[in-house]
Write an enzyme that holds these catalytic residues in place. Structure first.
Site, PDB file in Angstrom:
ATOM      1  N   ASP A   1      12.105 -12.616  -0.958  1.00 52.14           N
ATOM      2  CA  ASP A   1      11.742 -12.458   0.447  1.00 52.14           C
ATOM      3  C   ASP A   1      12.952 -11.945   1.230  1.00 52.14           C
ATOM      4  O   ASP A   1      14.065 -12.468   1.049  1.00 52.14           O
ATOM      5  CB  ASP A   1      11.305 -13.838   0.981  1.00 52.14           C
ATOM      6  CG  ASP A   1      10.521 -13.726   2.255  1.00 52.14           C
ATOM      7  OD1 ASP A   1      11.047 -13.125   3.214  1.00 52.14           O
ATOM      8  OD2 ASP A   1       9.387 -14.227   2.302  1.00 52.14           O
TER       9      ASP A   1
ATOM     10  N   LYS B   1      10.353  -1.479  15.331  1.00 51.83           N
ATOM     11  CA  LYS B   1      10.730  -0.291  14.545  1.00 51.83           C
ATOM     12  C   LYS B   1      11.836   0.493  15.266  1.00 51.83           C
ATOM     13  O   LYS B   1      12.769   0.989  14.642  1.00 51.83           O
ATOM     14  CB  LYS B   1       9.508   0.602  14.311  1.00 51.83           C
ATOM     15  CG  LYS B   1       8.453  -0.028  13.393  1.00 51.83           C
ATOM     16  CD  LYS B   1       8.913  -0.020  11.941  1.00 51.83           C
ATOM     17  CE  LYS B   1       7.948  -0.718  11.027  1.00 51.83           C
ATOM     18  NZ  LYS B   1       8.357  -0.712   9.615  1.00 51.83           N
TER      19      LYS B   1
ATOM     20  N   TYR C   1       5.350  -4.445  17.989  1.00 49.04           N
ATOM     21  CA  TYR C   1       5.561  -3.892  16.641  1.00 49.04           C
ATOM     22  C   TYR C   1       6.381  -2.597  16.729  1.00 49.04           C
ATOM     23  O   TYR C   1       7.367  -2.410  16.021  1.00 49.04           O
ATOM     24  CB  TYR C   1       4.193  -3.622  15.978  1.00 49.04           C
ATOM     25  CG  TYR C   1       4.273  -2.665  14.836  1.00 49.04           C
ATOM     26  CD1 TYR C   1       4.768  -3.082  13.607  1.00 49.04           C
ATOM     27  CD2 TYR C   1       3.899  -1.325  14.989  1.00 49.04           C
ATOM     28  CE1 TYR C   1       4.884  -2.191  12.558  1.00 49.04           C
ATOM     29  CE2 TYR C   1       4.009  -0.430  13.954  1.00 49.04           C
ATOM     30  CZ  TYR C   1       4.501  -0.872  12.741  1.00 49.04           C
ATOM     31  OH  TYR C   1       4.623   0.016  11.705  1.00 49.04           O
TER      32      TYR C   1
ATOM     33  N   SER D   1       7.807   4.439  12.488  1.00 45.94           N
ATOM     34  CA  SER D   1       6.413   4.598  12.906  1.00 45.94           C
ATOM     35  C   SER D   1       6.281   5.434  14.169  1.00 45.94           C
ATOM     36  O   SER D   1       7.165   5.432  15.039  1.00 45.94           O
ATOM     37  CB  SER D   1       5.852   3.200  13.174  1.00 45.94           C
ATOM     38  OG  SER D   1       4.609   3.283  13.816  1.00 45.94           O
TER      39      SER D   1
ATOM     40  N   ASP E   1      -4.268   1.695  23.319  1.00 46.81           N
ATOM     41  CA  ASP E   1      -4.649   2.846  22.497  1.00 46.81           C
ATOM     42  C   ASP E   1      -4.545   4.140  23.303  1.00 46.81           C
ATOM     43  O   ASP E   1      -5.237   4.278  24.317  1.00 46.81           O
ATOM     44  CB  ASP E   1      -6.116   2.712  22.059  1.00 46.81           C
ATOM     45  CG  ASP E   1      -6.269   2.109  20.681  1.00 46.81           C
ATOM     46  OD1 ASP E   1      -5.244   1.794  20.046  1.00 46.81           O
ATOM     47  OD2 ASP E   1      -7.423   1.962  20.244  1.00 46.81           O
TER      48      ASP E   1
ATOM     49  N   ILE F   1     -16.485   0.845  17.580  1.00 44.71           N
ATOM     50  CA  ILE F   1     -15.677   1.980  18.043  1.00 44.71           C
ATOM     51  C   ILE F   1     -15.089   1.576  19.392  1.00 44.71           C
ATOM     52  O   ILE F   1     -15.830   1.238  20.318  1.00 44.71           O
ATOM     53  CB  ILE F   1     -16.521   3.265  18.180  1.00 44.71           C
ATOM     54  CG1 ILE F   1     -17.047   3.693  16.809  1.00 44.71           C
ATOM     55  CG2 ILE F   1     -15.700   4.376  18.831  1.00 44.71           C
ATOM     56  CD1 ILE F   1     -17.821   4.998  16.827  1.00 44.71           C
TER      57      ILE F   1
ATOM     58  N   ARG G   1      -6.568  10.916  16.144  1.00 44.58           N
ATOM     59  CA  ARG G   1      -5.312  10.586  15.465  1.00 44.58           C
ATOM     60  C   ARG G   1      -4.978  11.618  14.396  1.00 44.58           C
ATOM     61  O   ARG G   1      -5.848  12.350  13.902  1.00 44.58           O
ATOM     62  CB  ARG G   1      -5.422   9.208  14.780  1.00 44.58           C
ATOM     63  CG  ARG G   1      -5.607   8.040  15.730  1.00 44.58           C
ATOM     64  CD  ARG G   1      -4.375   7.776  16.571  1.00 44.58           C
ATOM     65  NE  ARG G   1      -4.555   6.617  17.434  1.00 44.58           N
ATOM     66  CZ  ARG G   1      -5.121   6.661  18.647  1.00 44.58           C
ATOM     67  NH1 ARG G   1      -5.567   7.808  19.148  1.00 44.58           N
ATOM     68  NH2 ARG G   1      -5.233   5.562  19.370  1.00 44.58           N
TER      69      ARG G   1
ATOM     70  N   TYR H   1       0.817  -1.222   0.000  1.00 40.67           N
ATOM     71  CA  TYR H   1       0.000   0.000   0.000  1.00 40.67           C
ATOM     72  C   TYR H   1       0.855   1.278   0.000  1.00 40.67           C
ATOM     73  O   TYR H   1       0.705   2.133  -0.878  1.00 40.67           O
ATOM     74  CB  TYR H   1      -0.939  -0.051   1.214  1.00 40.67           C
ATOM     75  CG  TYR H   1      -1.615   1.255   1.552  1.00 40.67           C
ATOM     76  CD1 TYR H   1      -2.422   1.900   0.611  1.00 40.67           C
ATOM     77  CD2 TYR H   1      -1.454   1.829   2.803  1.00 40.67           C
ATOM     78  CE1 TYR H   1      -3.039   3.103   0.930  1.00 40.67           C
ATOM     79  CE2 TYR H   1      -2.077   3.018   3.128  1.00 40.67           C
ATOM     80  CZ  TYR H   1      -2.864   3.650   2.195  1.00 40.67           C
ATOM     81  OH  TYR H   1      -3.466   4.833   2.504  1.00 40.67           O
TER      82      TYR H   1
ATOM     83  N   PHE I   1       2.851   8.885  11.127  1.00 45.35           N
ATOM     84  CA  PHE I   1       1.708   8.784  12.030  1.00 45.35           C
ATOM     85  C   PHE I   1       0.661   7.929  11.301  1.00 45.35           C
ATOM     86  O   PHE I   1       1.023   6.889  10.775  1.00 45.35           O
ATOM     87  CB  PHE I   1       1.308  10.186  12.539  1.00 45.35           C
ATOM     88  CG  PHE I   1       2.257  10.546  13.664  1.00 45.35           C
ATOM     89  CD1 PHE I   1       3.611  10.751  13.414  1.00 45.35           C
ATOM     90  CD2 PHE I   1       1.848  10.542  14.981  1.00 45.35           C
ATOM     91  CE1 PHE I   1       4.535  10.937  14.452  1.00 45.35           C
ATOM     92  CE2 PHE I   1       2.745  10.740  16.032  1.00 45.35           C
ATOM     93  CZ  PHE I   1       4.090  10.934  15.763  1.00 45.35           C
TER      94      PHE I   1
HETATM   95  C1  WQD Z   1      -7.252   4.730  14.835  1.00 43.32           C
HETATM   96  C2  WQD Z   1      -8.342   5.074  15.853  1.00 43.32           C
HETATM   97  C3  WQD Z   1      -8.766   3.258  17.369  1.00 43.32           C
HETATM   98  C4  WQD Z   1     -10.318   0.490  14.342  1.00 43.32           C
HETATM   99  C5  WQD Z   1      -1.969   1.903  14.105  1.00 43.32           C
HETATM  100  C6  WQD Z   1      -0.683   1.317  14.613  1.00 43.32           C
HETATM  101  C7  WQD Z   1       0.412   2.312  14.422  1.00 43.32           C
HETATM  102  C8  WQD Z   1       0.489   2.802  12.970  1.00 43.32           C
HETATM  103  C9  WQD Z   1      -0.822   3.263  12.472  1.00 43.32           C
HETATM  104  C10 WQD Z   1       1.963   1.598  11.525  1.00 43.32           C
HETATM  105  C11 WQD Z   1      -8.025   4.585  17.273  1.00 43.32           C
HETATM  106  C12 WQD Z   1      -9.982   3.522  16.509  1.00 43.32           C
HETATM  107  C13 WQD Z   1      -9.798   1.611  14.974  1.00 43.32           C
HETATM  108  C14 WQD Z   1     -11.666   0.098  14.644  1.00 43.32           C
HETATM  109  C15 WQD Z   1     -11.850   1.962  16.157  1.00 43.32           C
HETATM  110  N1  WQD Z   1       0.854   1.735  12.091  1.00 43.32           N
HETATM  111  N2  WQD Z   1     -10.545   2.320  15.864  1.00 43.32           N
HETATM  112  N3  WQD Z   1     -12.368   0.850  15.530  1.00 43.32           N
HETATM  113  O1  WQD Z   1      -4.029   2.354  16.412  1.00 43.32           O
HETATM  114  O2  WQD Z   1      -3.735   4.814  15.842  1.00 43.32           O
HETATM  115  O3  WQD Z   1      -2.264   3.104  14.828  1.00 43.32           O
HETATM  116  O4  WQD Z   1      -1.810   2.263  12.734  1.00 43.32           O
HETATM  117  O5  WQD Z   1       2.992   2.129  11.793  1.00 43.32           O
HETATM  118  O6  WQD Z   1       1.582   1.707  14.795  1.00 43.32           O
HETATM  119  O7  WQD Z   1      -0.818   0.993  15.983  1.00 43.32           O
HETATM  120  O8  WQD Z   1      -4.580   3.239  14.080  1.00 43.32           O
HETATM  121  O9  WQD Z   1      -6.410   2.952  12.488  1.00 43.32           O
HETATM  122  O10 WQD Z   1      -6.022   1.151  14.229  1.00 43.32           O
HETATM  123  O11 WQD Z   1      -6.928   3.358  14.932  1.00 43.32           O
HETATM  124  O12 WQD Z   1     -12.533   2.579  16.954  1.00 43.32           O
HETATM  125  O13 WQD Z   1     -12.182  -0.908  14.116  1.00 43.32           O
HETATM  126  O14 WQD Z   1      -9.536   4.359  15.469  1.00 43.32           O
HETATM  127  O15 WQD Z   1      -9.140   2.906  18.680  1.00 43.32           O
HETATM  128  O16 WQD Z   1      -8.570   5.528  18.162  1.00 43.32           O
HETATM  129  P1  WQD Z   1      -3.692   3.375  15.421  1.00 43.32           P
HETATM  130  P2  WQD Z   1      -6.000   2.604  13.862  1.00 43.32           P
END
Ligand code: WQD
Length: 336
Positions: free
Chosen positions: A62, A155, A151, A127, A295, A217, A231, A22, A179
Site C-alpha cells: 500500500d 491531481k 479529486y 487528469s 459537469d 442521463i 466528452r 484498469y 481525458f
Molecule cells: C461522461 C458524461 C456525464 C454517468 C470523470 C472524472 C474525470 C476523469 C474521467 C479521471 C458526462 C454523463 C455519466 C451516468 C451520465 N476521471 N453521465 N450518466 O465526468 O466526464 O469525467 O471521468 O481522471 O476526472 O470527473 O466522466 O464518464 O462520469 O461522464 O449521463 O450515469 O456522461 O454527465 O456528460 P466525466 P463520466
C-alpha cells in the site's frame, strides 16, 4: 494492429504502482510485450491479481505504508509509473481528507521512497480534471487550471509537487493528463471488469450485458448538438503507447513534461448510447434526470504537445473501436 511485440534492446526495470487496476494493467501488457522487466505494486483494493500477467513480479503493498514502499524499493528500478489513486470526483467532494491522504500523501510517500533508492524517473497519471470548467475548447496545456472537484485538485497538487521535486531533487517526471479513458485491450490481454463503475461507458456496457437495468442521463438541456454532455474518449491502448513514449522521452532527455492525452473529438451521452445499441443489439433503458453538479457541457482537448514532443497520436480511439473492445469483455459477463 500496432502493438509492438519486439523485444527491446535495453529493457528498463519498471515499478508499476497500481498496475493491477484498469489503466495500469493495460500499460503493463504493453511494457511486457516490449520486453521490459516489470514489478507491479498494488493493494488490490480496486485492482485484480488476474490482471497481472505471468512474467511480471507482484508486490502486495500500500502506498500509505512507508514500510511496504521501502520493501519494494530494495530492488533497483529505472522508472516508476504511478496509477494508484482514488478517482471518483463526486466522492472526493464528500470525503476530501480520504482523497488528500491516498492521492497526495500517497504520492509524496512514493517520491520519498524513490529518492531514498536513488530512482529519478516517474510517470504520473494526471487528469483533465485539473482544468475544471473549460474557458475555451479544445483545451490545451496552457488552459488555466481551476479544478472543480477535490479529486482534480489532488491531481494538480501532485503535479505541483512533481515540479518542485524536479527542481529540488533532480527527478524527471511526465504528468499525463488523460481525458475520458475507455475501451479494453484490442489483443484481449485484460479482461477484468471494473468494480462499481461510475463512468458513462462501463455503465452503458453493464446495461447492454444485463448486469444493470437502467441508467440516468444527467441533463439533456446543455448547449450541445443533442443537449447531452460531450466528452473526448481516449482508448487505453493509446494511453499505454503514450506512457512508453513518455518514459523513453524523460529518460533519454533528462527532462520533464506535462501533456494532454486526448483525441480532439467529442461524443455526447446519446451518441454513446446509440452506438452501443448498434454494436450490441441491446436496448439501453435510460431516464433523463437533472444535471450532475460540476459537469461541463463539453470537454474536448488538443493533444498537440504530445504529438509534437512524443510523436504520439491517438490511433485506437474511434468510438466504434472503444465500444467494440469493451463489448468483447462485457459480453462474456452477459446475463440476459
Ligand atoms: C461522461 C458524461 C456525464 C454517468 C470523470 C472524472 C474525470 C476523469 C474521467 C479521471 C458526462 C454523463 C455519466 C451516468 C451520465 N476521471 N453521465 N450518466 O465526468 O466526464 O469525467 O471521468 O481522471 O476526472 O470527473 O466522466 O464518464 O462520469 O461522464 O449521463 O450515469 O456522461 O454527465 O456528460 P466525466 P463520466
Amino acid at each position: 494492429m500496432t502493438h509492438s511485440t519486439l523485444k527491446t534492446q535495453n529493457p528498463n526495470l519498471i515499478l508499476v504502482i497500481g498496475g493491477a487496476g484498469y489503466i495500469g494493467s493495460h500499460i503493463v501488457a504493453d511494457l511486457l510485450a516490449e520486453g521490459h522487466d516489470i514489478t507491479v505494486f498494488d493493494n488490490l483494493s480496486t485492482g485484480f491479481k488476474e490482471n497481472i500477467p505471468r512474467g511480471v513480479n507482484f508486490y502486495h503493498g500500500d502506498i500509505l505504508n512507508k514500510g511496504d514502499l521501502k520493501g519494494v524499493f530494495q530492488q533497483p528500478f529505472d522508472c516508476v509509473m504511478h496509477f494508484a489513486a482514488l478517482k471518483a470526483a463526486g466522492d472526493s467532494m464528500l470525503n476530501p481528507s480520504k482523497y488528500a491522504e491516498h492521492n497526495i500523501s500517497g504520492s509524496i510517500n512514493i517520491l520519498d521512497a524513490m529518492l531514498a533508492a536513488n530512482v529519478k524517473n516517474i510517470i504520473f497519471s494526471s487528469s483533465a480534471a485539473v482544468y475544471g470548467a473549460p474557458e475555451y475548447l479544445p483545451v490545451d496545456e496552457k488552459h488555466p487550471t481551476h479544478p472543480e472537484n477535490f479529486y482534480g485538485y489532488t491531481k494538480l497538487a501532485i503535479e505541483d509537487i512533481l515540479n518542485w521535486y524536479a527542481k529540488l531533487k533532480n527527478i524527471n517526471f511526465a504528468a499525463l493528463r488523460y481525458f475520458n479513458a475507455a475501451g479494453y485491450d484490442a489483443l484481449g490481454r485484460v479482461s477484468q471488469l471494473e468494480r462499481n463503475p461510475a463512468n458513462l461507458l462501463p455503465i452503458v456496457m453493464e446495461i447492454a450485458s444485463g448486469m444493470r437495468k437502467k441508467m440516468q442521463i444527467f441533463g439533456d438541456d446543455y448547449d450541445t448538438h443533442d443537449g447531452t454532455g460531450v466528452r473526448d474518449y481516449i482508448h487505453v491502448n493509446d494511453l499505454a503507447t503514450a506512457h512508453i513514449k513518455a518514459m523513453n522521452f524523460i529518460m533519454e532527455n533528462n527532462q520533464s513534461l506535462t501533456v494532454n492525452l486526448a483525441t480532439g473529438e467529442g461524443f455526447s451521452v446519446l451518441d454513446v448510447i446509440k452506438a452501443v445499441e448498434k454494436i450490441t443489439g441491446q436496448k439501453i433503458n435510460y431516464e433523463i434526470v437533472a444535471r450532475r453538479l460540476g459537469d461541463p457541457a463539453e470537454l474536448i482537448a488538443q493533444a498537440l504537445r504530445a504529438d509534437d514532443i512524443l510523436k504520439w497520436k491517438a490511433k485506437h480511439s474511434s468510438l466504434e473501436n472503444i465500444l467494440e473492445t469493451m463489448w468483447r469483455v462485457y459480453r462474456i459477463h452477459r446475463q440476459n
